[in-house]
Design an enzyme around this catalytic site. Structure first.
Site, short mmCIF file in Angstrom:
data_model
loop_
_atom_site.label_atom_id
_atom_site.label_comp_id
_atom_site.label_asym_id
_atom_site.label_seq_id
_atom_site.Cartn_x
_atom_site.Cartn_y
_atom_site.Cartn_z
N GLY A 164 -3.04 3.68 2.77
CA GLY A 164 -3.88 3.43 1.61
C GLY A 164 -4.86 2.29 1.75
O GLY A 164 -5.66 2.05 0.84
N THR A 188 0.84 -1.20 0.00
CA THR A 188 0.00 0.00 0.00
C THR A 188 0.87 1.25 0.00
O THR A 188 2.00 1.24 0.49
CB THR A 188 -0.88 0.10 1.25
OG1 THR A 188 -0.06 0.28 2.40
CG2 THR A 188 -1.76 -1.10 1.43
N ASP A 189 0.33 2.34 -0.53
CA ASP A 189 0.86 3.63 -0.13
C ASP A 189 0.49 3.80 1.34
O ASP A 189 -0.44 3.16 1.85
CB ASP A 189 0.28 4.74 -1.00
CG ASP A 189 1.20 5.95 -1.07
OD1 ASP A 189 2.04 6.10 -0.17
OD2 ASP A 189 1.07 6.74 -2.02
N TRP A 190 1.24 4.66 2.03
CA TRP A 190 1.10 4.75 3.49
C TRP A 190 -0.28 5.28 3.86
O TRP A 190 -0.64 6.41 3.55
CB TRP A 190 2.20 5.63 4.05
CG TRP A 190 3.45 4.90 4.42
CD1 TRP A 190 4.12 4.99 5.60
CD2 TRP A 190 4.21 3.97 3.63
NE1 TRP A 190 5.24 4.18 5.59
CE2 TRP A 190 5.31 3.53 4.40
CE3 TRP A 190 4.06 3.44 2.34
CZ2 TRP A 190 6.24 2.61 3.93
CZ3 TRP A 190 4.99 2.51 1.87
CH2 TRP A 190 6.06 2.11 2.66
#
Length: 753
Positions: A267, A263-265
């Site tokens: 996300g 994930t993006d942080w």
């Protein structure tokens, strides 16, 4: 004695056999990775498998200590290994050994139009990441430049999917030779920062496959990327970090991706979707990605205790966690447990040379009335104006911030070249780089700085203006988009005031985006420069002086005005999106509004992004995609096609002679575009299909060759979900930019459906 020896030999044999039988495959570097993965997986408990799937700190996820399987350590970013943070905060760790080489931003790499530079980039940054003991480098970014307001465009590689893909492949390959995984981001459709965590994107399948996915596909299928980062935004109502269509159907199903999805942080948003829809590692939940800290504990993550509980209750299949664990173990065996990986190196002369070479080739000469290259002996006093002449442009910008060991500013480099002829005036102020808000500078301060610069300009023989954008919020900065297409901080007015008292004005603006130039016809030259990192000032000074002949080409178009850009033609519904029942409020960031509300956004321009829009709609750009001048001149000779017809099993070779008709050695980027003028669907006037950067000495002629294949002719057919090429006549355009076509041909394609 013999009996005792025999018994000892027998005992030793049994002991050796017993020990070797117990050696786990995951510790045997000679065993195939898939065997090692399965062996390790079979030894793990359910709790250990789940622990692999979520963060244990700001930038690491767990290993399996009981089995000797190490943690996974990650780092931003695509143009430098980020400094260390505290375990569970966004506070800097305060280390003294985490300074690095700041490489040029990826938009600068794209501007080189040189895959050899991309390979050098990946090799160099990979060596630094390996030395810093990182397993995953969060990059490269290959999202498409859809609007010049996107605050994160400088991290990507322009508006054309072919260019971005070609440049991403060698970057990924060379990076991963260091035992460091590329994590290609942000998958997918993360083409703005405004409302990035909530905006729900609607886009046609054709635009998705033709514009927004090809660079990702190349990086994964041809580059062999081991990691992919999901995007913050939604696509068709589902967050991209656990989007069934993007991750299950396309990434793993159609492309056969066997790597790790991260994930993006912050996300991830749902345990069940995260479990079933292709996500492997969840990072940064309960944060906004940059500024807030997780006070709930990592066991509260969607893929932590909530996931474990649902697995134990039978509410989710065990096969889901096994699939994730396999992907994560495969990543670990490819990186930290690869015993053949090199040691890496940090801040070496070779890395500084690489950063300089990439920066040299990235600078784009947009306009020149002959004042450049600037010969110092012709001018008595050189005035440098602009905040970016001295500013550390590695500060700010969100996750792209860096801690370089060394930085050469433009002012320092110009003083090295021209000596005490150089005087400096700041001209304007923009304040410190803050995430999410701006520092307001009093108008009287701005007026005073402008007056000082204008007074000095009257006494100067030539002015070098180093302004543009920076890494402040609402500039080239993560989480916020720009508020205006014009230059910020009163720079347009400052430039007008300077040129009014001294016409010998060279603009050397630093920016990761296009911007308006209302003063263009009054100045003497314009250079477009991206963020160049450690060696940036040296590259800028060497191009201005002529020590380096500029060879960069624009990786995105410069519209005359914002409304000339396709994304801004169809109103707020096309950018930045509109909430049902009320107007969009562009003054609010994602984190100031109710994140449960999703603005809806439709990409109404469809496939007509960038130069495709300008060409097809006959809206001239201020500076076209692929544009870039040189201090020498290139003549395109008579080009030839090897055939006038091609069938679905054939190909056509195109040759064009390029002659350097000037007095300096230089590099030219030869661009080949194809057009399908009669088709059952709308197609752009032309699309980039091949390019080559060639070095040519004065008086020399170089033959450039391209090979056109049936794949170059295809479009994505939504009805059949296939790539097809319809029979008919195709046009071949060869030129120095999308708007500077030097040769045109046509050929007939005989079959295709």
């Amino acid at each position: 004695m013999n009996n005792r020896i025999s018994r000892f030999v027998l005992l030793l044999s049994v002991l050796t056999t017993s020990l070797s039988a117990q050696v786990p495959l995951y510790q045997n570097p000679d065993a195939p990775i898939e065997e090692r993965v399965e062996d390790a997986l079979n030894r793990m408990t359910l709790e250990e498998k789940v622990a692999l799937c979520h963060a244990q700190s700001k930038f690491s996820s767990a290993g399996v200590p009981r089995l000797g399987i190490p943690e996974v350590w990650m780092s931003d970013g695509p143009h430098g290994v980020r400094h260390e943070f505290e375990w569970n905060t966004w506070n800097y760790a305060g280390w003294t050994n985490d300074s690095i080489t700041a490489f040029p931003a990826l938009t600068a790499l794209a501007a080189t139009w040189n895959p050899d530079m991309a390979a050098l980039y990946g090799k160099s940054i990979g060596e630094e990441a390996r030395y810093r003991e990182k397993d995953v480098l969060l990059g490269p970014g290959v999202n498409i430049y859809r609007t010049p307001l996107n605050g994160r465009n400088f991290e990507y590689m322009g508006e054309d999917p072919y260019l971005a893909g070609v440049m991403a492949v060698p970057y990924v390959k060379e990076l991963q030779k260091n035992g460091v995984a590329a994590c290609v981001k942000h998958f997918a459709l993360n083409n703005q920062e405004q409302w990035r965590g909530t905006v729900d994107v609607e886009v046609s399948d054709r635009a998705l496959y033709e514009i927004y996915l090809p660079a990702f596909k190349k990086a994964i299928v041809e580059g062999g990327a081991w990691g992919v980062m999901g995007a913050y935004n939604k696509y068709r109502g589902q967050h991209c970090c656990h989007n069934a269509r993007l991750l299950n159907d396309i990434l793993r199903g159609e492309w056969g991706f066997d790597g790790c999805v991260i994930t993006d942080w912050g996300g991830a948003h749902d345990t069940k979707e995260a479990a079933l829809n292709g996500l492997d590692i969840e990072m940064g939940s309960y944060t906004n990605g940059l500024t807030s800290d997780n006070s709930l504990g990592y066991n509260r993550y969607y893929l932590a205790d909530p996931y474990l509980e649902m697995l134990k209750k039978g509410e989710l299949p065990m096969s889901s966690v096994d699939a994730k664990a396999r992907n994560i173990l495969r990543l670990i065996f490819r990186t930290s447990l690869d015993r053949d990986k090199p040691y890496g190196s940090l801040c070496t002369k070779e890395h500084y040379d690489a950063a300089k070479a990439i920066g040299d080739e990235s600078i784009v000469l947009l306009y020149n009335n002959g004042i450049l290259p600037l010969q110092g002996d012709k001018y008595g006093k050189i005035l440098v104006v602009g905040d970016n002449a001295t500013r550390r442009l590695t500060d700010g910008g969100g996750s792209s911030e860096l801690k370089p060991k060394d930085m050469i500013s433009p002012l320092d480099a110009l003083r090295t070249l021209y000596g005490d002829k150089v005087e400096y005036a700041q001209g304007y102020a923009c304040g410190r780089p803050f995430f999410g808000h701006e520092e307001v500078i009093p108008q009287q301060v701005m007026d005073s700085l402008c007056a000082e610069a204008v007074a000095k300009a009257r006494q100067a023989d030539v002015i070098i203006y180093v302004g543009g954008l920076n890494k402040n919020a609402f500039q080239d900065c993560e989480s916020t988009d720009r508020k205006s297409y014009n230059l910020p901080f009163g720079q347009d007015e400052l430039i007008e005031a300077l040129v009014a008292v001294n016409p010998n004005l060279v603009i050397a603006n630093i920016s990761g985006n296009a911007y308006a130039m209302p003063w263009l016809k009054k100045v003497s030259a314009v250079l477009h420069i991206s963020y160049l990192g450690t060696m940036g000032g040296a590259s800028i000074a060497d191009v201005i002086s002529g020590k380096v002949n500029p060879s960069g080409k624009l990786p995105y178009s410069f519209p005359v005005k914002l409304s000339d850009c396709a994304a801004h033609t169809y109103g707020e519904g096309a950018y930045p999106g509109i909430d049902a029942g009320r107007e969009a409020d562009n003054s609010l960031t994602d984190y100031q509004r109710n994140v449960g509300v999703s603005p809806r956004e439709e990409y109404k321009e469809d496939i007509l992004v960038g130069y495709r829009w300008h060409d097809t709609k006959k809206i001239p750009a201020l500076f076209s995609f692929g544009h870039g001048l040189s201090y020498t001149s290139f003549e395109y000779g008579k080009s030839l096609l090897s055939a006038k017809e091609m069938d679905e099993k054939g190909s056509i070779k195109v040759t064009v002679p390029i002659t350097n008709t000037g007095t300096k050695s230089g590099k030219e980027v030869v661009q080949l575009y194809l057009g399908d003028p009669k088709c059952s669907v709308l197609r752009p006037l032309k699309e980039l299909k091949h390019f080559a950067k060639v070095a040519v000495a004065p008086g020399e002629t170089v033959q450039v060759e391209f090979v056109i294949t049936p794949d170059d002719l295809k479009f994505y057919d939504e009805a059949s979900r296939q790539w097809v090429a319809e029979p008919g006549v195709f046009n071949v355009y060869i030129g120095a930019s999308s708007a500077d076509i030097r040769c045109k041909h046509s050929f007939k394609y005989l079959s295709g459906l």
